[in-house]
Enzyme design. Structure first.
Site: not given
Ligand SMILES: Nc1ncnc2c1ncn2[C@@H]1O[C@H](COP(=O)(O)O)[C@@H](OP(=O)(O)O)[C@H]1O
Ligand SMILES: [Mg+2]
Ligand SMILES: [Mg+2]
Ligand SMILES: [Mg+2]
Length: 402
Positions: A96, A119, A185, A187-188, A190, A288, A315, A329, A342
């Site tokens: 990241d 981020e 971002d 790494i989205d 992670t 999430h 996605k 979501r 994101d």
């Molecule tokens: N409680 C929450 N509700 C929704 N999104 C969240 C969350 N906590 C973290 N995230 C976000 O969800 C992203 C990942 O998305 P997804 O669920 O679609 O894979 C994370 O990005 P990072 O991995 O860049 O931190 C983070 O920013």
């Molecule tokens: Mg992200």
């Molecule tokens: Mg993150």
């Molecule tokens: Mg990230």
């Protein structure tokens, strides 16, 4: 010098040189860049830029996430990814930090007066020299080596470890409604990255709060736009794709391969004729997006196929190219605010591919209120023709109807 030679010198050398210099400085910056490229390198076909609006921004965005993905792919193959836990208990890896440094370096080189909302920040690294030097080793040895002209467009290497830390920290803009703001971002997903699943390297340009350019690299998705949407994993042969879009110019996909900068193919969402044949594309993480509510929504819509669960903005790319159908979501808490990095790229890519993206209240995502989507709640992305129908059922199940 005899008069005839002086005339020859003027007409054959000085005058053409003057005309060329004038033409160079009067030409629009995009064609000027192509001119530089065509003289810098014999392989001019590898880096091409159109003269359409935001062509330079798109090219730099694609190249910088391509370079950053080379770094993340190296970390992906390592068993130790240098993972630490952030103050909100979410993970961050050397991948990241390294990817963010490389992307910001390219943006600063090309668009020095633009703001950046990214981020990650470097405070932990400043207190952890060992971790910092691991990242520096990665960053200084990552380049678009098979395309030197592309590497030089990105400004080449970062000069020192301390400059790298400063670059990471310069993604600290508070965002907002005015001016040009890039959002990154590095790494989205992670958590997906750590479990060997899907992840994405994401970049978008906002202008006065509106997304103008979006680019998302998905190293672990199939290159083939028509490959079935599955949650399978890995970064082997046939994997790695970049989705991009420029507002008003449609959305494209192209392979994420070093050096090969072939033009992208237009992508578009798949029309949904029968809800029963459609499926949701949702987060892997139950924290999430509310999975029990989405199951009730699926049932009410007549969706019988199970949701495809994958991490990251992969996605958005997947539904934009018609491999998936509907991105859902649903908020899991009243306090969590979605982050602009994101969603910005995915929002534009889906809308340019023929989709509609709103929150659960039916409002467009508002990227102009700061680093988070503070005025939105959840996300629904679907083909335009069925978006209202999906929103209606979401609101019914969430009790949002009057
Ligand atoms: N409680 C929450 N509700 C929704 N999104 C969240 C969350 N906590 C973290 N995230 C976000 O969800 C992203 C990942 O998305 P997804 O669920 O679609 O894979 C994370 O990005 P990072 O991995 O860049 O931190 C983070 O920013
Ligand atoms: Mg992200
Ligand atoms: Mg993150
Ligand atoms: Mg990230």
């Amino acid at each position: 010098m005899p008069l005839e030679s002086r005339n020859n010198f003027f007409y054959k050398i000085l005058l053409p040189l003057l005309i060329l210099t004038l033409a160079f400085f009067l030409s629009p910056s995009s064609s000027r860049l192509n001119l530089i490229l065509s003289h810098l390198t014999p392989q001019t076909t590898t880096v091409k830029m159109s003269s359409s609006p935001y062509a330079k921004e798109l090219l730099i965005a694609q190249l910088s996430i391509q370079r950053a993905s080379i770094l993340t792919k190296r970390v992906f193959q390592e068993s130790s990814k240098g993972t630490i836990s952030k103050s909100d208990a979410s993970p961050v890896t050397i991948g990241d930090f390294g990817a963010q440094a490389l992307i910001i370096s390219a943006l600063k080189h090309n668009f020095p007066s633009d703001q950046i909302v990214a981020e990650e920040e470097a405070s932990t690294l400043r207190n952890d020299p060992l971790l910092s030097s691991k990242i520096w080793d990665l960053v200084k040895s990552t380049s678009l080596s098979s395309s030197p002209e592309a590497e030089s467009l990105l400004g080449g290497q970062i000069p020192s470890e301390s400059k790298m830390l400063d670059l990471i920290d310069s993604g600290n803009s508070s965002g907002g409604r005015t001016g040009r703001i890039w959002t990154i971002d590095p790494i989205d997903g992670t958590k997906g990255f750590l479990r060997g699943g899907q992840y994405a390297v994401c970049l978008a340009l906002l202008e006065d709060g509106d997304v103008k350019v979006g680019a998302i690299a998905c190293p672990n998705l199939p290159v083939d736009d028509s490959a079935p949407l599955t949650a399978d994993i890995g970064d082997g042969e046939g994997r790695g794709v970049i989705f991009s879009a420029v507002k008003g110019q449609g959305a494209t996909s192209r392979p994420l391969t070093t050096g090969d900068l072939a033009e992208g193919k237009q992508i578009s969402m798949k029309p949904i004729t029968e809800m029963s044949a459609a499926s949701f594309c949702e987060s892997v993480e139950a924290g999430h997006s509310n999975q029990s509510e989405s199951a009730r929504i699926a049932e009410k819509l007549g969706i019988t196929r199970p949701s495809v669960r994958m991490d990251s903005q992969a996605k958005y790319g997947s539904i934009a190219r018609g491999a998936g159908d509907i991105y859902l979501r649903l908020p899991t808490s009243k306090t969590y605010q979605e982050k602009i990095w994101d969603h910005a790229g995915g929002d534009l890519i889906v809308r340019e591919a023929g989709g509609e993206v709103t929150d659960t209240k039916g409002n467009r995502l508002d990227f102009g209120v700061g680093r988070t989507l503070a005025s939105n709640s959840g996300v629904i992305a679907a083909p335009k023709a069925v978006h209202a129908q999906v929103l209606d059922v979401v609101q019914e199940v969430l009790g949002l109807k009057n």
